[in-house]
Scaffold this motif. Structure first.
Motif, PDB file in Angstrom:
ATOM      1  N   GLN A   1      22.011  11.444  63.269  1.00 40.93           N
ATOM      2  CA  GLN A   1      22.099  10.578  64.454  1.00 40.93           C
ATOM      3  C   GLN A   1      20.918   9.613  64.522  1.00 40.93           C
ATOM      4  OE1 GLN A   1      24.870  10.846  65.336  1.00 40.93           O
ATOM      5  NE2 GLN A   1      25.592  12.904  65.744  1.00 40.93           N
TER       6      GLN A   1
ATOM      7  N   MET B   1      21.146   6.603  67.025  1.00 44.79           N
ATOM      8  CA  MET B   1      20.946   6.998  68.414  1.00 44.79           C
ATOM      9  C   MET B   1      19.467   7.247  68.703  1.00 44.79           C
ATOM     10  SD  MET B   1      22.670  10.155  70.560  1.00 44.79           S
ATOM     11  CE  MET B   1      22.117  11.434  69.409  1.00 44.79           C
ATOM     12  N   LYS B   2      18.797   7.945  67.816  1.00 41.22           N
ATOM     13  CA  LYS B   2      17.372   8.222  68.026  1.00 41.22           C
ATOM     14  C   LYS B   2      16.556   6.938  67.991  1.00 41.22           C
ATOM     15  CE  LYS B   2      17.142  11.520  64.825  1.00 41.22           C
ATOM     16  NZ  LYS B   2      16.594  12.628  63.999  1.00 41.22           N
TER      17      LYS B   2
ATOM     18  N   VAL C   1      20.631   2.460  76.956  1.00 38.38           N
ATOM     19  CA  VAL C   1      21.425   2.793  75.768  1.00 38.38           C
ATOM     20  C   VAL C   1      22.775   3.356  76.193  1.00 38.38           C
ATOM     21  CG1 VAL C   1      21.502   4.110  73.623  1.00 38.38           C
ATOM     22  CG2 VAL C   1      19.292   3.413  74.559  1.00 38.38           C
TER      23      VAL C   1
ATOM     24  N   VAL D   1      25.882   5.448  74.579  1.00 38.31           N
ATOM     25  CA  VAL D   1      26.232   6.278  73.427  1.00 38.31           C
ATOM     26  C   VAL D   1      27.671   6.733  73.583  1.00 38.31           C
ATOM     27  CG1 VAL D   1      25.610   8.272  72.022  1.00 38.31           C
ATOM     28  CG2 VAL D   1      23.837   7.075  73.333  1.00 38.31           C
TER      29      VAL D   1
ATOM     30  N   LYS E   1      24.280  14.008  72.486  1.00 39.50           N
ATOM     31  CA  LYS E   1      23.938  12.846  73.314  1.00 39.50           C
ATOM     32  C   LYS E   1      22.976  13.236  74.443  1.00 39.50           C
ATOM     33  CE  LYS E   1      28.341  11.905  74.124  1.00 39.50           C
ATOM     34  NZ  LYS E   1      29.088  12.787  73.210  1.00 39.50           N
TER      35      LYS E   1
ATOM     36  N   SER F   1      26.783   7.958  78.376  1.00 39.27           N
ATOM     37  CA  SER F   1      27.516   8.504  77.233  1.00 39.27           C
ATOM     38  C   SER F   1      28.960   8.720  77.647  1.00 39.27           C
ATOM     39  CB  SER F   1      26.895   9.833  76.772  1.00 39.27           C
ATOM     40  OG  SER F   1      27.029  10.834  77.764  1.00 39.27           O
TER      41      SER F   1
ATOM     42  N   VAL G   1      25.489   2.630  70.737  1.00 35.39           N
ATOM     43  CA  VAL G   1      25.567   3.422  69.514  1.00 35.39           C
ATOM     44  C   VAL G   1      26.877   4.190  69.513  1.00 35.39           C
ATOM     45  CG1 VAL G   1      24.437   5.168  68.082  1.00 35.39           C
ATOM     46  CG2 VAL G   1      23.067   3.760  69.613  1.00 35.39           C
TER      47      VAL G   1
ATOM     48  N   VAL H   1      28.477   7.514  67.881  1.00 34.10           N
ATOM     49  CA  VAL H   1      28.072   8.723  67.165  1.00 34.10           C
ATOM     50  C   VAL H   1      29.310   9.541  66.812  1.00 34.10           C
ATOM     51  CG1 VAL H   1      25.808   8.830  68.268  1.00 34.10           C
ATOM     52  CG2 VAL H   1      27.737  10.006  69.317  1.00 34.10           C
TER      53      VAL H   1
END
Length: 334
Positions: A13, A16-17, A32, A34, A42, A177, A197, A199
């Motif tokens: 990930q 995301m990080k 952000v 996700v 998440k 998320s 992002v 994921v």
């Protein structure tokens, strides 16, 4: 004591990080978003990052975490300049939450028992100078979405009802998320997220085994597991703190600004928020990597994060947004 899973121990990930690190360096990037499968880390990543960050200095007892006595609102009634250090706040905004719970409202108990008109702060006050996390953000009720849009734009929460007239700072990093299969996000809110992002669950056997191994070790001995990763987390924390200092003087030349504009023009993104977010994210990345200046390489590295969710829908192009951004990157920076 409850321990957060170490940020550096999250397997894979990387996008995301990286996005979360960039918003920790420069919160003005805008948060952000996700999107992806359930159980992909998440919410774990949000809490892990907040635990990784250095504590913030606040006036003791201030409900909005003011940094000094001059910033404490009058309605709090606080008369102290004593400061303490507290962890970076992470506040969950649940689905179905009422507007009063989000913004704050009249303190009914004090009104009934003492006959006093007092303000009871809400979730926006708790999230000030920290993170506001919304799981399943695409299922959030419209009136709450509108409220968040106003506060995210102004950085201030305004409550004008029940005989109250209250204003207080509400500056936070918004992290949302969700699962795209459960519905799309309103365009107005989508545009407010600086980075996005996508994921997915690891499709590599070794990665899946490593995820299980680390999570099991953490569940059996949280303190020991956190301790074993503390040095790696401390290194990331040090780089974030250093980047916050460097970013103030880091310059981006005209050629970098042209790169940002070229990309957004080629992708057909609406407005100028894409260019500004792209520039801020590139500068944060350059600061994190201890570069002397922002370059085209930094712009191209963060472009998928900053622009994927800003693309216009193209019914004749069934490629994913990340693929479309990569294709334009290849054309523009050939």
């Amino acid at each position: 004591m409850r321990h957060a899973f170490p940020f550096s121990a999250i397997v894979g990930q990387e996008a995301m990080k990286r996005a979360m690190i960039l918003t920790a360096i420069d919160p003005s990037i805008g948060g952000v978003l996700v999107f992806g499968d359930r159980g992909t880390g998440k919410s774990t990543a949000v809490r892990a990052l907040a635990a990784l960050l250095p504590p913030i200095t606040v006036v003791k007892g201030c409900p909005i975490q003011s940094a000094n006595a001059a910033d404490v609102p009058d309605w709090t009634g606080l008369e102290t300049d004593t400061t303490v250090e507290v962890p970076t706040p992470v506040v969950d905004l649940p689905l179905g939450v009422s507007q009063d719970r989000v913004t704050g409202a009249l303190d009914i108990e004090r009104a009934l028992t003492r006959g006093e008109k007092a303000f009871e702060p809400g979730l926006l006050a708790q999230a000030n100078r920290g993170y506001l996390y919304i799981d399943e953000v695409n299922l959030l009720e419209d009136h709450i979405v509108d409220l968040l849009l106003d506060v995210a734009q102004s950085g201030e929460n305004v409550v004008e009802r029940d005989g109250l007239s209250i204003r207080h700072a509400a500056k936070f990093v918004l992290v949302g998320s969700g699962n795209p299969e459960e519905g799309d996000l309103r365009p107005q809110l989508l545009d407010r997220f600086g980075l996005s992002v996508e994921v997915a669950s690891p499709n590599n056997l070794a990665d899946r085994v490593e995820v299980i191994k680390r999570r099991d070790a953490f569940d059996r001995d949280p303190a020991g597991f956190v301790g074993s990763w503390s040095a790696t987390d401390a290194e990331i924390r040090s780089r974030i703190i250093g980047a916050r200092d460097r970013i103030r003087t880091l310059e981006a030349g005209d050629s970098v600004l042209e790169d940002c504009a070229k990309l957004c023009l080629a992708l057909g993104s609406d407005g100028l928020r894409g260019e500004l977010t792209l520039l801020r994210a590139a500068r944060a990345l350059a600061a994190f990597e201890e570069a002397d200046e922002v370059t085209t390489f930094h712009v191209s590295d963060v472009a998928p994060l900053a622009l994927s969710h800003r693309l216009r829908r193209d019914p004749l192009d069934d490629a994913g947004s990340a693929t479309r951004v990569a294709r334009v990157l290849a054309d523009v920076f050939a």
